[in-house]
Design an enzyme around this catalytic site. Structure first.
Site, PDB file in Angstrom:
ATOM      1  N   GLU A 287      87.235 -11.308 -10.777  1.00  0.00           N
ATOM      2  CA  GLU A 287      88.522 -11.895 -10.374  1.00  0.00           C
ATOM      3  C   GLU A 287      89.507 -10.832  -9.900  1.00  0.00           C
ATOM      4  OE1 GLU A 287      89.089 -16.098 -12.804  1.00  0.00           O
ATOM      5  OE2 GLU A 287      90.452 -14.467 -13.220  1.00  0.00           O
ATOM      6  N   HIS A 308      61.442  -8.045 -17.579  1.00  0.00           N
ATOM      7  CA  HIS A 308      60.244  -8.841 -17.314  1.00  0.00           C
ATOM      8  C   HIS A 308      60.530  -9.978 -16.349  1.00  0.00           C
ATOM      9  CE1 HIS A 308      57.943  -6.762 -20.517  1.00  0.00           C
ATOM     10  NE2 HIS A 308      59.186  -6.506 -20.925  1.00  0.00           N
ATOM     11  N   LYS A 422      89.726 -26.418  -7.228  1.00  0.00           N
ATOM     12  CA  LYS A 422      90.549 -27.388  -7.967  1.00  0.00           C
ATOM     13  C   LYS A 422      91.163 -28.399  -6.995  1.00  0.00           C
ATOM     14  CE  LYS A 422      91.880 -24.092 -11.546  1.00  0.00           C
ATOM     15  NZ  LYS A 422      92.983 -23.320 -12.093  1.00  0.00           N
TER      16      LYS A 422
HETATM   17  O1  PA5 Z   1      91.927 -15.273 -15.311  1.00  0.00           O
HETATM   18  C1  PA5 Z   1      92.353 -16.374 -15.054  1.00  0.00           C
HETATM   19  O2  PA5 Z   1      93.506 -16.533 -14.659  1.00  0.00           O
HETATM   20  C2  PA5 Z   1      91.526 -17.626 -15.259  1.00  0.00           C
HETATM   21  O3  PA5 Z   1      90.207 -17.392 -15.537  1.00  0.00           O
HETATM   22  C3  PA5 Z   1      92.141 -18.387 -16.411  1.00  0.00           C
HETATM   23  O4  PA5 Z   1      92.063 -17.618 -17.568  1.00  0.00           O
HETATM   24  C4  PA5 Z   1      91.451 -19.730 -16.618  1.00  0.00           C
HETATM   25  O5  PA5 Z   1      91.466 -20.466 -15.437  1.00  0.00           O
HETATM   26  C5  PA5 Z   1      92.157 -20.500 -17.721  1.00  0.00           C
HETATM   27  O6  PA5 Z   1      93.499 -20.657 -17.428  1.00  0.00           O
HETATM   28  P1  PA5 Z   1      94.523 -21.197 -18.497  1.00  0.00           P
HETATM   29  O7  PA5 Z   1      94.599 -20.241 -19.607  1.00  0.00           O
HETATM   30  O8  PA5 Z   1      95.814 -21.319 -17.749  1.00  0.00           O
HETATM   31  O9  PA5 Z   1      93.992 -22.545 -18.950  1.00  0.00           O
END
Ligand code: PA5
Length: 432
Positions: A287, A308, A422
């Site tokens: 990310e 393996h 989303k």
């Molecule tokens: O790193 C990020 O922003 C995402 O992976 C969030 O952690 C994930 O989408 C969960 O978000 P939230 O804590 O707002 O539910």
């Protein structure tokens, strides 16, 4: 301290190449420390291990105790950064036994994760497994609006309210969310759930050392004081100048390799307890760096198991890989192989050698083979699988990731791409 070693990768990047990168690394470190780089509103994690909210920390420990006193199961609801750090820590420090331990008089306390997928089958399995056991829920969402945990929370809240009534359920729900915004915050305030805060300046994937990770980790019976101590030592260690800084060197080496066409990094482990460290690490780096059409693709393998299955590709496939190996120096337990009279299995040559020794020789042999095959190997040495060293490891990767992102010219603290699926899902579901 944990240690980073790139000795065996020296045939791929010479010392003078790394030296040439030093000014760039120093510039990236300056951007980070002066909080003047892209995404600098999200640097709360940088000194968190030294400056965390002591009062909240105390409340986390008290809540963890209460959960263990009241319940046999804690359902931890969250996804992405609100799940992976806790899961990684629990599996690293207290791995789930390969076979459930049955019988005995000891009362078992289990932690189970939910809301980390939209699988109906998985969630009905969790509900069924809880059965009539006493349970509590820790719902974690920074935004408070993420679909997966919100759906799961509806299910588990209903089960709690059916079992304990609204007032009883209130005593068993812990919400970790933004201090003032979001649907979960509104719900928690209205219902009077005990709440913990995800700081504004800490993004999901950097949040393991906030209440997001700490409450489930403490509830699992893991020493969070030691975890924070390890992280605090890492903060100090990785402030050192570029030449003495393992964290900066890791960031520099992986970028140097990337610039030479090594586009994919495999985080390798030889202990099943590290599997979820890799899952957490993949989110952190994926990310943070995968944007603007750039980024090293982070992947992982569990060795020797995957030797393996994936071993052939790694040895002989496209040469765009490098590996970072997590090596735990001292195993939690070990045993020696013994001699048999007939030696029908041909293993007498290993008599007197321990299984961990054999595992380490497998690692050494693999490192040599992969290096010869054109896959540079980097090593992160962890003295022992303890909360203290885990705290160091978390911080080591967090800071290396930030430096690495700045080296490749991206904002390591945003995640604009996560929204795309989303939008489509909501449209397909008819969300208004
Ligand atoms: O790193 C990020 O922003 C995402 O992976 C969030 O952690 C994930 O989408 C969960 O978000 P939230 O804590 O707002 O539910």
């Amino acid at each position: 301290m944990i240690q980073f070693d790139h000795t065996t990768a020296r045939t791929f990047i010479a010392d003078h190449e790394l030296e040439a990168m030093e000014p760039q690394v120093a510039a990236a470190a300056k951007l980070l420390d002066s909080r003047s780089g892209p995404g600098s509103d999200f640097l709360g994690w940088l000194d968190l291990p030294l400056k965390y909210d002591r009062a909240e920390f105390k409340r986390i420990k008290a809540a963890a105790k209460k959960i263990r006193r009241q319940s046999e199961v804690l359902v931890v609801i969250g996804i992405g950064g609100s799940y992976l750090g806790a899961k990684a820590a629990v599996e690293f420090c207290k791995p789930t036994p390969p076979l459930p331990i049955r019988g005995g008089r000891k009362k078992h306390f289990d932690l189970v994760f939910a809301g980390n997928s939209l699988s109906a089958s998985y969630h009905s399995q969790v509900l069924e497994a809880i059965g009539d056991r006493d349970f509590s829920v820790n719902v974690i969402s920074k935004s408070g609006t993420t679909t997966e945990p919100a759906v799961a929370f509806r299910l588990f809240r209903q089960k709690l309210e059916e079992k304990y009534g609204k007032t009883g359920a209130r005593e068993r729900i812990y919400a970790t969310t933004d201090k003032s915004r979001g649907a979960l915050k509104t719900l928690a305030t209205q219902e009077g759930y005990e709440s913990f805060v995800v700081p504004d300046d800490v993004g999901g994937r950097y949040s393991v050392l906030t209440a997001v990770g700490l409450l489930p980790i403490a509830a699992a019976g893991i020493d969070i004081d030691a975890l924070m101590r390890g992280a605090a030592d890492a903060v100090k260690q990785y402030k050192k100048p570029v030449k003495e800084n393992d964290c900066y060197r890791y960031a520099a080496v992986r970028n140097a390799l990337h610039r030479k066409g090594k586009d994919m990094e495999l985080l390798v482990n030889y202990e099943p307890r590290c599997h979820y460290i890799a899952e957490w690490w993949k989110q952190l780096f994926g990310e943070s760096e995968g944007k603007d059409g750039k980024g090293i693709f982070p992947a992982s393998v569990d060795f020797t198991t995957d030797l393996h299955s994936m071993g052939q590709y790694i040895q002989d496939g496209r040469r765009m890989l490098f590996e970072t190996v997590l090596e735990i120096e001292k195993p939690e337990s070990d045993f020696n192989l013994f001699k048999t009279g007939d030696d029908l299995d041909g293993l007498n040559y290993l008599a007197g050698k321990s299984l961990d020794y054999i595992n380490k020789k497998a690692a050494e042999g693999t490192r040599m083979a992969h290096t010869d095959g054109g896959v540079p190997n980097l090593v992160v040495r962890i003295p022992e699988a303890t909360p203290y060293y885990l705290g160091q490891l978390f911080f080591f990767f967090e800071k290396a990731c930030a430096i690495s992102g700045y080296l490749s010219g991206v904002n390591p603290f945003d995640q604009p791409g996560v929204e795309a699926y989303k939008k489509n899902m909501f449209a397909l579901l008819g969300k208004k």
